[in-house]
Structure formats: structure tokens, C-alpha cells
Design a protein around this motif. Structure first.
Motif, mmCIF file in Angstrom:
data_model
loop_
_atom_site.group_PDB
_atom_site.id
_atom_site.type_symbol
_atom_site.label_atom_id
_atom_site.label_comp_id
_atom_site.label_asym_id
_atom_site.label_seq_id
_atom_site.Cartn_x
_atom_site.Cartn_y
_atom_site.Cartn_z
ATOM 1 N N ALA A 1 0.821 -1.208 0.000
ATOM 2 C CA ALA A 1 0.000 0.000 0.000
ATOM 3 C C ALA A 1 0.852 1.253 0.000
ATOM 4 N N ASP B 1 -2.541 -6.644 0.918
ATOM 5 C CA ASP B 1 -1.395 -6.274 1.737
ATOM 6 C C ASP B 1 -0.949 -7.470 2.560
ATOM 7 N N VAL C 1 -6.109 -3.934 2.746
ATOM 8 C CA VAL C 1 -6.117 -2.536 3.160
ATOM 9 C C VAL C 1 -7.346 -1.870 2.566
ATOM 10 N N ARG D 1 -8.641 1.639 1.880
ATOM 11 C CA ARG D 1 -8.020 2.955 1.798
ATOM 12 C C ARG D 1 -9.053 4.029 1.495
ATOM 13 N N TRP E 1 -5.399 4.341 5.680
ATOM 14 C CA TRP E 1 -5.513 2.907 5.433
ATOM 15 C C TRP E 1 -6.070 2.230 6.685
ATOM 16 N N LYS F 1 -6.805 -1.718 8.345
ATOM 17 C CA LYS F 1 -6.697 -3.168 8.229
ATOM 18 C C LYS F 1 -6.909 -3.801 9.594
#
Length: 352
Positions: A28, A111, A116, A118, A134, A136
Motif C-alpha cells: 500500500a 497487503d 487494506v 483505503r 488505510w 486493516k
């Protein structure tokens, strides 16, 4: 441009060959840094070279995300059989519940076996990049750590306590025991979710005295729930020899700035160790197209069809040999059913 391409290729190969780095220096991050200089599609092609090298060790179905209402969770998997593959290649573990008003697009990128999610801010007139965040979620049983380097040759990570998120432990990943800000002006906020997993927000170009407060408020609104993302296509009869590598959905100025399309989606498979990449996006009028419209990096040729307002293209750095198990590029594209540009017609039942 060639020098820039070579530099980006070198960095991507280093990423693929090295052990998993700190959470901020990853695919990312490479996307964020590389897209300022190179078109998205050229980056995707170069990224494939590095990613396929890493994929020889492990290939997984990567979840990702979307902004439709969540669908019901699937029934529990039978203990006597391996889990059936999700019919949607793009699944997210968490979503944004609140974003600042100037954030107007959400994209989904792979990722290191996770996804991710975004969020991008609008780019100011005359600007190149705007704030981005981002999101996660770490797998169950995985506890992210500090103490290691942010990146090779970079500063060490430190845990800096943060206000709780929804009453649960939270901390910043900072560049010193008292500095919550990370190198380069980034911010990392980690917190434990209600189900015990750890979630992480990373913010870039989020400047000013309110940066920490804004990121903490975004974290407070995060919804941790698995959900599938409707996509504008179906694929029928995927041969058993093809292994899903990754799927993406990108939108917004900072993700597709030179393509003159509002969004673009991709799905990538491995066939006998060779990569097959396919993209789906709104078809552009001839007046908006350029000589650089074709997919690839100048050394590969794409095969495309146009239906229902969409453009579907496929290519492989390995050429037509990658398509032996599917009867060639044209036969591969015939397995796709395009669902048009109206997102209400899209589906989560993608892989037939």
C-alpha cells in the motif's frame, strides 16, 4: 520515465524478497509513493513481477472491501471438509463508519495476505496528493509488535499510549517513546477490537494539530464485520488449475488520476506459476483515450472487449502461454459476464 520505472521496480522487488516489514512500508505504501510518478496500470504490471515471486511461497484468497450494506455472514464451515472458497473474491474484515467530509472515495488493496481499505481525500486544485487513511485488521491470534524498524535503515518503532477506542486498549506507533508521529509525518493508531483482534489505521499527509484527534475519531467509527463487495462482473467455469491471487477495486483521484475513469477493478490468477491479470472499468469515449490506453508496461499486449458500458482487458507478462488452461486470452474473456455501470446491478456471487 524509464529511470523512474526502474527505481520503482527495484523497490518492489526488494519488498517481495524481504521479510514482512513494519505495517507502513508495504504494498500500500508503494502504491502511495509510486502513483505520483507512474500511471496506475504500469505500476500494476510492475507490481505483478514482484508479487508473483512472493506468491510462489504462498497464494491465498485475499479479502478486500466495499461500501455496500453487509451481507449476512456465511454459515459455519463443515468440519469434515475444507472451507468452500468465497464466491466473492473481494471481502473486507472492517469498514469505515465515519470519515471527514473531504474524504470522498474508498479503495481496496491487498497487503501481505490481508486487505487494506483505503480512504482518500479530495486533492486540492493544483495539488498532487491529499490526505489518505488505510484500515486493516490483523488475523485472530496475531498481536502486532513494536520495537522493530519501520523500514530497512529507518528509525525504530515505539509504543506510545493513546486514549482507548470504544473502551479498549489503543496506542500510537511512534518514532520515539514520547513522539506519537511516525517517520514522514505518518500516523499509526492500533487498538483491540471487541472480538480480540487488533485493528490499525495509518494516515498519510494528515497534517495539523487535529491529526491525532481526527484519526482517533475515525477509529471510533470503524465497523469490524466481514462483508463481501459487489463487483461489476461474474466469472463462470474457472478451471481448477487457476489459483486466485488477488482482487482490487480502486476509485478516486489519487488511485486512478490519469485514466479518466471513476473506478477500476482487477482480478488476478496464477496458472502454472504464470500470472493472468484482468481489469474491468467503465469504457471511455474515444476522445478521452490516448496512445497509452493499452494495459501493460510497453512489453506486453492486452486483449480487450467492450460490453454494457464496460471495458474488459486481460494480459500476462508470460504472454499467451499463461492462457493454455483457459483456451487463450479471448476464450478467457468469454468466461466473464459484465453487469454494466449501475452498481445496483453488481453482484457478490462472482466466482461460478
Amino acid at each position: 520515465m524509464r529511470d523512474q520505472t526502474d527505481e520503482l521496480t527495484r523497490k518492489l522487488r526488494e519488498l517481495a524478497a524481504s521479510a514482512a516489514p513494519g505495517s507502513g512500508i508495504d504494498v500500500a505504501r508503494a502504491v502511495r509513493d509510486g502513483r505520483v510518478r507512474l500511471r496506475r496500470r504500469r505500476f500494476a504490471a510492475l507490481g505483478t513481477v514482484a508479487a508473483v515471486a512472493a506468491a510462489t511461497a504462498a497464494v491465498s484468497l485475499l479479502p478486500a472491501g466495499g461500501d455496500r450494506a453487509p451481507r449476512p455472514a456465511p454459515a459455519a464451515t463443515r468440519a469434515s471438509a475444507a472451507p468452500a472458497p468465497d464466491p466473492d473474491p473481494l471481502v473486507v474484515e472492517a469498514s469505515y463508519g465515519w470519515l471527514p467530509a473531504n474524504f470522498d472515495s474508498v479503495s481496496y488493496l491487498p497487503d501481505h495476505g490481508r486487505t487494506v481499505v483505503r480512504a482518500d481525500s479530495r486533492v486540492r486544485d493544483g495539488g498532487v496528493m491529499g490526505p489518505m487513511v488505510w484500515l486493516k485488521v490483523y488475523p485472530a491470534g496475531t498481536t502486532p509488535s513494536t520495537g522493530r524498524l519501520f523500514y530497512q535503515g529507518g528509525p525504530r518503532q515505539y509504543r506510545v499510549e493513546a486514549p482507548q477506542v470504544d473502551g479498549r486498549p489503543a496506542y500510537w506507533v511512534g518514532r520515539s517513546p514520547t513522539a506519537a508521529e511516525a517517520p514522514g509525518g505518518d500516523w499509526y493508531l492500533r487498538w483491540q477490537t471487541a472480538d480480540g483482534r487488533w485493528a490499525e489505521l495509518q494516515a498519510g499527509y494528515l497534517e495539523g494539530t487535529d491529526a491525532q484527534r481526527i484519526l482517533h475519531r475515525i477509529a471510533e467509527g470503524v465497523i469490524v464485520a466481514r462483508r463481501a463487495i459487489p463487483l461489476p462482473y461474474r466469472i463462470s467455469g474457472v478451471p481448477a488449475g487457476l489459483r486466485l491471487f488477488e482482487a482490487t477495486f480502486l476509485r478516486g483521484q489519487q488511485m486512478v488520476p490519469e485514466d479518466h475513469v471513476p473506478w477500476t477493478s482487477s482480478i488476478n490468477f496464477l496458472a502454472d506459476g504464470m500470472h493472468i491479470g484482468t481489469t474491468i472499468e467503465p469504457d471511455r469515449p474515444e476522445s478521452a483515450k490516448s496512445a497509452a490506453d493499452a494495459l501493460g508496461n510497453g512489453h506486453t499486449r492486452s486483449t480487450c472487449i467492450r460490453q454494457h458500458g464496460l471495458k474488459l482487458c486481460t494480459e500476462s507478462l508470460n504472454g499467451v502461454d499463461a492462457y493454455r488452461s483457459v483456451g487463450g486470452p479471448k476464450a478467457w474473456l468469454k468466461r466473464f459476464t459484465l453487469l454494466g455501470t449501475n452498481q445496483r446491478d453488481w453482484t457478490t456471487d462472482v466466482l461460478g
